[in-house]
Design an enzyme around this catalytic site. Structure first.
Site, PDB file in Angstrom:
ATOM      1  N   ASP A  85      -8.290   3.511  -3.260  1.00 18.94           N
ATOM      2  CA  ASP A  85      -7.904   2.120  -3.062  1.00 18.94           C
ATOM      3  C   ASP A  85      -9.150   1.273  -2.891  1.00 18.94           C
ATOM      4  OD1 ASP A  85      -6.242  -0.145  -2.544  1.00 18.94           O
ATOM      5  OD2 ASP A  85      -6.702   0.080  -0.422  1.00 18.94           O
ATOM      6  N   GLU A 169      -6.513   1.625  -8.753  1.00 20.54           N
ATOM      7  CA  GLU A 169      -5.720   0.444  -9.032  1.00 20.54           C
ATOM      8  C   GLU A 169      -6.251  -0.241 -10.278  1.00 20.54           C
ATOM      9  OE1 GLU A 169      -4.490  -1.879  -5.160  1.00 20.54           O
ATOM     10  OE2 GLU A 169      -6.566  -1.274  -5.101  1.00 20.54           O
ATOM     11  N   ASP A 262      -5.851   1.092   4.177  1.00 21.21           N
ATOM     12  CA  ASP A 262      -6.416   1.386   2.859  1.00 21.21           C
ATOM     13  C   ASP A 262      -6.133   2.828   2.430  1.00 21.21           C
ATOM     14  OD1 ASP A 262      -7.403  -1.182   2.713  1.00 21.21           O
ATOM     15  OD2 ASP A 262      -9.342  -0.644   3.582  1.00 21.21           O
TER      16      ASP A 262
END
Ligand code: ZN
Length: 298
Positions: A85, A169, A262
């Site tokens: 992340d 991501e 996170d």
């Protein structure tokens, strides 16, 4: 870099380039219209370097960078998947629970930078003093950039060696950065909050890390649509914005699971399904490759 200095020929002449070694620490590079330039042979040139680029950075340092496509790192073959992340609190969080803070400037260096910036604002335009202050600022900024690059190299190598599949991501960093302030007709919401976040993104070197991962593990990096990963509970799957207790803490409103926000997102990313980010199938996708900085002038 591995110590391959000795294997480099003392002189190499080709269509694209001309580099020769003068002594152990000094080399010369042929630059069209400038002639032979001396440089400090600071790092080993690996075999397979095909071309070079001569650049000057903001601090006025000249660099000779050889374009080398890094050899893909072999997958460990352990079937392990990791999610990463782009954190708000740290630069990158792994689904394993590891937090990877990208180094920036130390507190003392940041203080000095602020002082220099104030001095710059007071300095008269075109004065020698202004030039000196600007140069000092540029040198600090270059130091920060160097650290970020170094971090991205090391972190990416470590990750691609340990995991078969790396999920990140799919973020359009440029868009996020631009949209914070909004336009006159549509002023951005939470401007201050987003501006802080964006600074973090830019400072963190996230984009650099992902690029390096793709270079070193072609076909093993999968981009995941980031929708709701920050609000989704990695334990029970519930999506609720209220579960994001603070920037750092995630606490599920349904099952009570709590953890680093996170890392929670990274676990959801690890479990995610790949979206074809660049229209490829995730295996034969072309990768953009940046030349490694291998040699640095004195
Ligand atoms: Zn839950």
């Amino acid at each position: 870099m591995p110590g391959t200095c000795g294997t480099w020929p003392s002189s190499s002449t080709g269509r694209q380039w001309d580099v020769r070694r003068v002594s152990r620490k000094v080399g010369q590079v042929w630059v069209p219209k400038a002639g032979w330039l001396r440089f400090r042979w600071s790092r080993a040139v690996p075999p397979g370097a095909k071309s070079y680029r001569v650049t000057i950075d903001r601090a006025g340092r000249w660099h000779v960078a050889f374009a080398v496509i890094p050899d893909p790192v072999a997958a460990p073959g352990n079937g392990q998947v990791v999610g990463i992340d782009r954190g708000v609190v740290v630069s990158a969080a792994l689904s394993t629970g590891e937090l990877l803070p990208c180094p920036g400037l130390a507190a003392r260096e940041r203080t000095r930078l602020r002082r220099l910036q104030r001095r710059l604002a007071r300095a008269k335009r075109g004065s020698n003093r202004r030039g000196r202050v600007r140069h000092a600022i540029a040198r600090l900024r270059a130091r920060e950039t160097d650290r970020r690059k170094d971090w991205a190299e090391k972190a990416s190598t470590d990750i691609v060696r340990r995991f078969d599949v790396i999920r990140v991501e799919d973020l359009q960093i440029g868009n996020m950065t631009r949209s914070a302030r909004g336009t006159r007709g549509d002023p951005g919401r939470n401007v201050r909050q987003k501006a802080g976040l964006n600074r973090g993104i830019l400072r963190s070197g996230w984009g650099l890390l992902v690029r390096r991962l793709e270079d070193k593990a072609p076909g093993r990096v999968e981009k995941i649509r980031p929708a709701f990963t920050s609000q989704r509970c990695s334990a029970c799957g519930q999506v609720d914005r209220d579960s994001r207790e603070s920037q750092a803490v995630f606490r599920c409103t349904a099952c009570g699971f709590a953890g680093h926000a996170d890392v929670n997102a990274a676990i959801s990313i690890a479990a995610g399904h790949a979206v074809t980010a660049r229209g490829g199938d995730g295996v034969t996708r072309p990768v953009n490759r940046e030349p490694h900085l291998l040699l640095q002038s004195a």
